[in-house]
Design a protein around this motif. Structure first.
Motif, PDB file in Angstrom:
ATOM      1  N   ALA A 104      21.975 -23.665   0.204  1.00 49.28           N
ATOM      2  CA  ALA A 104      21.308 -24.913   0.586  1.00 49.28           C
ATOM      3  C   ALA A 104      22.183 -26.112   0.220  1.00 49.28           C
ATOM      4  O   ALA A 104      22.803 -26.123  -0.849  1.00 49.28           O
ATOM      5  N   PRO A 105      22.255 -27.135   1.079  1.00 48.45           N
ATOM      6  CA  PRO A 105      23.130 -28.290   0.818  1.00 48.45           C
ATOM      7  C   PRO A 105      22.861 -28.983  -0.514  1.00 48.45           C
ATOM      8  O   PRO A 105      23.801 -29.358  -1.220  1.00 48.45           O
ATOM      9  N   ASP A 106      21.573 -29.154  -0.879  1.00 49.39           N
ATOM     10  CA  ASP A 106      21.292 -29.856  -2.135  1.00 49.39           C
ATOM     11  C   ASP A 106      21.727 -29.047  -3.352  1.00 49.39           C
ATOM     12  O   ASP A 106      22.189 -29.603  -4.348  1.00 49.39           O
ATOM     13  N   ARG A 107      21.607 -27.729  -3.255  1.00 50.83           N
ATOM     14  CA  ARG A 107      22.064 -26.874  -4.360  1.00 50.83           C
ATOM     15  C   ARG A 107      23.595 -26.917  -4.458  1.00 50.83           C
ATOM     16  O   ARG A 107      24.152 -27.001  -5.553  1.00 50.83           O
ATOM     17  N   CYS A 112      25.472 -29.356  -3.525  1.00 51.67           N
ATOM     18  CA  CYS A 112      25.785 -30.688  -4.044  1.00 51.67           C
ATOM     19  C   CYS A 112      25.703 -30.710  -5.569  1.00 51.67           C
ATOM     20  O   CYS A 112      26.596 -31.242  -6.247  1.00 51.67           O
ATOM     21  N   ASP A 113      24.657 -30.116  -6.114  1.00 47.73           N
ATOM     22  CA  ASP A 113      24.502 -30.066  -7.579  1.00 47.73           C
ATOM     23  C   ASP A 113      25.651 -29.302  -8.232  1.00 47.73           C
ATOM     24  O   ASP A 113      26.204 -29.736  -9.249  1.00 47.73           O
ATOM     25  N   ILE A 114      25.992 -28.159  -7.664  1.00 44.52           N
ATOM     26  CA  ILE A 114      27.057 -27.320  -8.238  1.00 44.52           C
ATOM     27  C   ILE A 114      28.397 -28.049  -8.194  1.00 44.52           C
ATOM     28  O   ILE A 114      29.154 -28.052  -9.171  1.00 44.52           O
ATOM     29  N   ARG A 115      28.697 -28.673  -7.076  1.00 45.02           N
ATOM     30  CA  ARG A 115      29.975 -29.369  -6.947  1.00 45.02           C
ATOM     31  C   ARG A 115      30.055 -30.594  -7.854  1.00 45.02           C
ATOM     32  O   ARG A 115      31.134 -30.952  -8.347  1.00 45.02           O
ATOM     33  N   ASN A 116      28.916 -31.248  -8.076  1.00 49.51           N
ATOM     34  CA  ASN A 116      28.916 -32.402  -8.964  1.00 49.51           C
ATOM     35  C   ASN A 116      29.204 -32.008 -10.410  1.00 49.51           C
ATOM     36  O   ASN A 116      29.727 -32.820 -11.186  1.00 49.51           O
ATOM     37  N   GLN A 117      28.873 -30.783 -10.769  1.00 52.70           N
ATOM     38  CA  GLN A 117      29.216 -30.300 -12.100  1.00 52.70           C
ATOM     39  C   GLN A 117      30.723 -30.125 -12.245  1.00 52.70           C
ATOM     40  O   GLN A 117      31.263 -30.204 -13.348  1.00 52.70           O
ATOM     41  N   ARG A 118      31.389 -29.917 -11.114  1.00 52.35           N
ATOM     42  CA  ARG A 118      32.836 -29.696 -11.114  1.00 52.35           C
ATOM     43  C   ARG A 118      33.595 -31.006 -10.911  1.00 52.35           C
ATOM     44  O   ARG A 118      34.546 -31.291 -11.624  1.00 52.35           O
ATOM     45  N   ARG A 119      33.156 -31.795  -9.910  1.00 52.21           N
ATOM     46  CA  ARG A 119      33.810 -33.077  -9.614  1.00 52.21           C
ATOM     47  C   ARG A 119      32.721 -34.112  -9.333  1.00 52.21           C
ATOM     48  O   ARG A 119      32.348 -34.328  -8.167  1.00 52.21           O
ATOM     49  N   SER A 139      32.263 -37.257  -6.356  1.00 48.01           N
ATOM     50  CA  SER A 139      33.425 -37.187  -5.460  1.00 48.01           C
ATOM     51  C   SER A 139      32.960 -36.962  -4.022  1.00 48.01           C
ATOM     52  O   SER A 139      31.819 -36.587  -3.768  1.00 48.01           O
ATOM     53  N   GLN A 140      33.874 -37.197  -3.089  1.00 48.61           N
ATOM     54  CA  GLN A 140      33.581 -36.888  -1.682  1.00 48.61           C
ATOM     55  C   GLN A 140      33.283 -35.403  -1.520  1.00 48.61           C
ATOM     56  O   GLN A 140      32.404 -35.007  -0.750  1.00 48.61           O
ATOM     57  N   TYR A 141      34.013 -34.595  -2.271  1.00 52.62           N
ATOM     58  CA  TYR A 141      33.831 -33.132  -2.264  1.00 52.62           C
ATOM     59  C   TYR A 141      32.397 -32.741  -2.593  1.00 52.62           C
ATOM     60  O   TYR A 141      31.852 -31.790  -2.030  1.00 52.62           O
ATOM     61  N   ALA A 142      31.745 -33.502  -3.500  1.00 52.24           N
ATOM     62  CA  ALA A 142      30.399 -33.159  -3.953  1.00 52.24           C
ATOM     63  C   ALA A 142      29.301 -33.923  -3.222  1.00 52.24           C
ATOM     64  O   ALA A 142      28.118 -33.668  -3.460  1.00 52.24           O
ATOM     65  N   ALA A 143      29.660 -34.840  -2.335  1.00 52.34           N
ATOM     66  CA  ALA A 143      28.658 -35.656  -1.644  1.00 52.34           C
ATOM     67  C   ALA A 143      27.741 -34.781  -0.795  1.00 52.34           C
ATOM     68  O   ALA A 143      28.189 -33.829  -0.153  1.00 52.34           O
TER      69      ALA A 143
END
Length: 270
Positions: free
Chosen positions: A203-206, A208-215, A218-222
């Motif tokens: 799921a996109p929101d999940r 997003c949460d995982i990527r925000n923990q990494r970066r 960032s655009q990568y986590a948007a």
């Protein structure tokens, strides 16, 4: 507080797995203690004293899940003030009657080095997963049992390693990254092994949460970037008729089991 002890003369993995499965049915917190390699009377006495101490401190008799082969060691542990559950003998005794064979009790059989060939196979599968993680190399794809594909951080690496370590399956994984989205197609190494491909999505929101923990931030986590990548990759899966699985609400164990069920891959370990 309800204490739970997992005690074994081996790794205690079997006691933990059985115990966790049973306790997951009860919606209360547990303070869990694992004590492996209790292979002597001295260690057994130490375990008994520790359990008794917890019983006194908490005012509640602990639960004791054990897999102990040696009768003397087992009896020493069972003197503890606990509610004891013997996973081995619960099943061994009736199986002896059903099979007409007396069990040969021996420690370290389940998770030891009983079969070195199968152990070596499992380690080789883990090495393969590490060498073929995240698309770092595609030269060994002909040797893969399965190739997991999907966007970054959707669960490919942990699933590959779990399939290798638990089942001896040679799993590679390949990520689709932001730069691929403009003209998303299967690269040649994947096309050549198309019958081995299995997609993972989330799921996109999940994501997003995982990527925000990494970066973080960032655009990568948007969220918009996650939605774009997932939409295009899932469309590719459908266009190419590649089977895929939504990992959002599944553990790595569940993901792996579902992959095995859908692909028919043979579990290599016995």
């Amino acid at each position: 507080m309800q204490y739970v002890f997992y005690v074994s003369d081996g790794t205690a993995i079997t006691a933990e797995v059985f115990g966790h499965a049973v306790l997951s049915q009860f919606p209360i917190p547990f303070e869990q203690v694992t004590i492996p390699f209790v292979g002597s009377l001295d260690k057994a006495r130490q375990v008994r004293l520790r359990i008794d101490e917890c019983a006194v401190q908490s005012g509640v008799r602990p639960l004791l899940f054990h897999t102990i082969v040696d009768p003397a060691v087992r009896e020493q542990v069972l003197q503890a003030n606990a509610h004891a559950h013997d996973f081995l003998n619960t099943f061994v005794t009736p199986l002896e009657q059903q099979l007409g064979i007396k069990a040969e009790a021996r420690s370290h059989r389940t998770h030891g080095m009983e079969n070195t060939a199968l152990y070596d196979e499992r380690i080789e599968a883990v090495n393969f997963a590490l060498s073929n993680d995240d698309g770092t190399s595609t030269r060994e794809y002909d040797e893969a049992d399965i190739i997991l594909i999907g966007v970054s951080r959707c669960g490919k690496t942990p699933t590959s390693l779990y399939l290798a370590l638990q089942f001896g399956i040679r799993a590679a994984n390949y990520p689709f990254i932001a730069q691929d989205m403009h003209d998303l197609t299967l690269p040649l190494p994947l096309k050549a092994n198309r019958h081995k491909l299995f997609g993972l999505t989330i799921a996109p929101d999940r994501l997003c949460d995982i990527r925000n923990q990494r970066r973080a931030n960032s655009q990568y986590a948007a969220l918009a970037q996650c939605e774009l990548e997932l939409g295009r990759v899932e469309r590719l899966f459908r266009q190419e008729a590649i089977p895929f699985l939504d990992t959002t609400s599944h553990s790595v164990e569940e993901i792996s089991a579902k992959i095995l069920e859908r692909t028919g891959l043979r579990r290599q370990l016995r």
